[in-house]
Write an enzyme that holds these catalytic residues in place. Structure first.
Site, PDB file in Angstrom:
ATOM      1  N   LYS A  47       0.826  -1.085  -0.070  1.00 62.81           N
ATOM      2  CA  LYS A  47       0.065  -0.006  -0.089  1.00 62.81           C
ATOM      3  C   LYS A  47       0.833   1.144   0.011  1.00 62.81           C
ATOM      4  O   LYS A  47       2.007   1.376   0.538  1.00 62.81           O
ATOM      5  CB  LYS A  47      -0.889  -0.235   1.392  1.00 62.81           C
ATOM      6  CG  LYS A  47      -1.952   1.122   1.449  1.00 62.81           C
ATOM      7  CD  LYS A  47      -3.163   0.676   2.101  1.00 62.81           C
ATOM      8  CE  LYS A  47      -3.779   2.083   2.261  1.00 62.81           C
ATOM      9  NZ  LYS A  47      -4.197   2.830   1.185  1.00 62.81           N
ATOM     10  N   ASN A  71     -13.418   4.570  -4.699  1.00 59.16           N
ATOM     11  CA  ASN A  71     -12.600   4.649  -3.621  1.00 59.16           C
ATOM     12  C   ASN A  71     -12.272   6.100  -3.532  1.00 59.16           C
ATOM     13  O   ASN A  71     -11.530   6.661  -4.374  1.00 59.16           O
ATOM     14  CB  ASN A  71     -11.836   3.330  -3.444  1.00 59.16           C
ATOM     15  CG  ASN A  71     -10.296   3.796  -3.785  1.00 59.16           C
ATOM     16  OD1 ASN A  71      -9.628   4.593  -3.241  1.00 59.16           O
ATOM     17  ND2 ASN A  71      -9.961   3.380  -4.983  1.00 59.16           N
ATOM     18  N   GLY A  74      -7.769   8.163   0.591  1.00 58.30           N
ATOM     19  CA  GLY A  74      -7.070   9.058   1.033  1.00 58.30           C
ATOM     20  C   GLY A  74      -5.652   8.624   1.670  1.00 58.30           C
ATOM     21  O   GLY A  74      -5.064   9.284   2.440  1.00 58.30           O
ATOM     22  N   CYS A 132      -2.453   9.781  -7.383  1.00 55.23           N
ATOM     23  CA  CYS A 132      -3.483   9.376  -6.567  1.00 55.23           C
ATOM     24  C   CYS A 132      -4.546  10.642  -6.769  1.00 55.23           C
ATOM     25  O   CYS A 132      -4.355  11.712  -6.674  1.00 55.23           O
ATOM     26  CB  CYS A 132      -2.967   9.267  -5.210  1.00 55.23           C
ATOM     27  SG  CYS A 132      -4.573   8.940  -4.016  1.00 55.23           S
ATOM     28  N   GLY A 218     -12.034  -1.713 -10.942  1.00 52.94           N
ATOM     29  CA  GLY A 218     -13.100  -2.843 -11.347  1.00 52.94           C
ATOM     30  C   GLY A 218     -13.305  -3.084 -12.721  1.00 52.94           C
ATOM     31  O   GLY A 218     -12.944  -2.411 -13.395  1.00 52.94           O
TER      32      GLY A 218
END
Lengths: 305, 265
Positions: A47, A71, A74, A132, A218
């Site tokens: 992660k 998602n 954060g 991100c 997904g």
């Protein structure tokens, strides 16, 4: 027929098979080690790790949408010092390359992380998360080839580990960013990160995510991810790509290899089937055997019209 | 350890309106499951809905290797469960959960279960396990529901000899009011005994029970109900803030927490 070769090379790393874990979907290893044999994976990508601990966003952080999830975690993590002290010793017990996903807001953050993780020992690759979508300034690097190049160049100076730049699909021309990262010293590229989206609850007339927007992943994103991999591979055929985006099965993985990925990451699928990554690895090997392919590398970019 | 089971459905029957009990042949789950554990069920064949949904374990029959889930039909997954006929397969991952109910082992312990709505089944499991582990455990079970027709498990608790007390919000059965209206006098009744309250149900109910127990200095364990996308500790979607400042994952750091630990938002 003899057992086919499944090993692939990503930068300096040799992966026993092309299946790696998607950052943020496999924890830091211990969470999954009771469920899957880490030594059956090509690499473990842990992660996102930042300079300081981060609590992440408020909840709800994950909502379902058709064939996908949004998602907005954060980047919750305990920080790089905690990773090195608490998580890395566990991972060193395994015979599998460990790739750490790095996040920061400034070049100096990434340089600091790269220095620390290189010195720690037991880390084999760094995946530079320039993309991100769930934190402010998270996409600043990803959308700008000059900033991307500057970041990768500075990180490259302080580490000899395999450098992988994780690209965002939330840009106009992904090839431009890909080329900038590679020219600045990135050994490989990961693509794609999630696509920014949102969802609304019409009964409450509110956004479903506390953060309003989140990253879509997904099966819903697979056709887009596959197209991105093919585009980048066509432009940069000698650069190893780690393809990802909605891979749920060995069939999906083979599609990504054919489009030009050298390896693939299993992400959201792990949330649904905890053994998805090793299941895909086994399924890929079965595909090679069934089709008389003696080296998985023969599939890379082998799609034809 | 969590693992995937393709379990053969043995029965799948309505118990009250909109609620069913599905029983499956799943020896490995039956052997491992303890009160507080949950399992994740997938019924969609083609990724919509994508994620599994969590269900607390209702009962296990270890001799026969069977596990039962009590579910309310509320969405695509539970509609898919309701369509399962005996002989068909249910795709289950479990047992899940890192921190479970910890029953007070002392012979004089008073155990008070407080269950609301779909929070009742895991406490029925806990009651059964207590009766297996101890001779004549002192169990009182408070069942809460909005109306009489939504009340779960009263008859089976009475049949098992459990002191079952009921609160319905509309007064259609038991006392008219909330579970805390039953709990507060019960705690006075049990004063002098080492009391533990075990609670599961909707968040506002659990908060009221937790605050009452904290005020009266009674030990209280809560099985927290939040959306748990992965159930295995990796997605970071089910986080809960604790009073000590930690932000933990309900699925693997819980789902059972002490009342004093939970920071209510």
């Amino acid at each position: 027929m003899t057992t086919p070769n499944t090993a692939v090379k990503i930068g300096k790393l040799t992966l026993r098979n092309p299946i790696v874990t998607g950052s943020g979907t496999f924890g830091f290893g211990p969470e999954m080690a009771n469920i899957v044999d880490l030594n059956k994976l090509g690499a473990v990508v842990v992660k996102s790790t930042s300079r300081e601990a981060r609590l992440g966003n408020p909840t709800p952080r994950i909502v379902e949408t058709p064939s996908g999830i949004l998602n907005a975690i954060g980047l919750q993590n305990s920080g790089v010092d905690n990773f090195i002290a608490e998580k890395l010793p566990f991972l060193r017990n395994y015979d599998v390359p460990i790739i750490v996903n790095l996040v920061g807001t400034e070049v100096a953050d990434y340089v600091h992380l790269a220095e620390k993780l290189t010195a720690a020992g037991g880390v084999h690759g760094l995946e530079i998360n320039i993309s991100c979508p769930n934190v402010s300034h998270g996409c600043d690097f990803a959308v700008d080839p000059v900033l991307t190049a500057e970041l990768i160049r500075e990180v490259r100076k302080v580490t000899d580990l395999t450098l992988i730049t994780k690209l965002s699909p939330n840009v106009t021309d992904m090839v431009l960013i890909a080329r900038a990262a590679v020219d600045a010293g990135s050994d490989a590229l990961s693509l794609i990160n999630t696509l920014i989206g949102t969802a609304i609850d019409i009964r409450r007339r509110k956004f479903r995510l506390a953060n309003i927007t989140g990253g879509l992943s997904g099966p819903a994103v697979k056709p887009i991810a596959l197209r991105c991999v093919w585009q980048v591979h066509r432009a940069l055929p000698n650069v190893p790509l780690i393809g990802m985006g909605g891979i749920m099965s060995a069939t999906d993985a083979v599609e990504f290899l054919l489009a030009g990925a050298t390896a693939v990451a299993i992400g959201t699928a792990t949330f649904v089937n905890p053994t998805a990554a090793t299941d895909v690895a086994a399924g890929l090997e079965a595909y090679l055997v069934e089709n008389g392919i003696n080296d998985v590398n023969a599939l890379v970019g082998a799609v034809t019209q | 350890m969590p693992h995937q089971v393709f379990a053969r459905v043995l029965s799948n029957d309505p118990i009250i309106a909109g609620h069913q009990v599905i029983t499956c042949d799943a020896p490995s789950l039956a052997a491992e499951a303890q009160p507080g554990h949950f399992v994740n069920v997938l019924t969609a064949e083609r990724s919509d809905p994508l994620l599994r949904k969590p269900f607390s374990v209702y009962t296990v029959d270890r001799d026969r290797g069977q596990i039962s889930l009590l579910y309310s039909i509320v969405g695509a997954t539970t509609e898919g469960m309701a369509r399962k006929r005996p002989g068909e397969i249910l795709d289950i991952v479990g047992p899940l959960g890192g921190r479970l109910f910890q029953a007070d082992p002392r012979p004089n312990a008073a155990h008070i279960m407080v269950g609301g709505g779909y929070g009742v089944p895991p406490l029925v499991f806990l009651s059964r396990e207590l009766r297996l582990a101890q001779s004549e455990p002192n169990i009182t079970f408070i069942i809460g529901a909005r109306r009489k027709d939504l009340l779960l498990c009263e008859a089976e608790l009475i049949a098992a000899g459990v002191d079952a007390r009921v609160a319905t919000e509309d007064g259609s059965h038991g006392i008219s009011g909330r579970v805390t209206d039953v709990l507060e006098p019960l705690l006075l009744e049990k004063s002098g005994l080492p009391v533990t309250v075990y609670c599961c149900g909707p968040t506002p109910m659990m908060r009221a029970v937790a605050e009452l127990c904290l005020r009266l200095g009674v030990t209280c364990q809560l099985s927290v109900e939040v959306a748990m996308p992965c159930g295995i500790g990796v997605c970071m979607g089910c986080v809960l803030d604790l009073t000590d400042g930690r932000r933990v994952r309900c699925c693997v750091d819980g789902p059972v927490f002490e009342a004093a630990e939970v920071k209510w938002s």
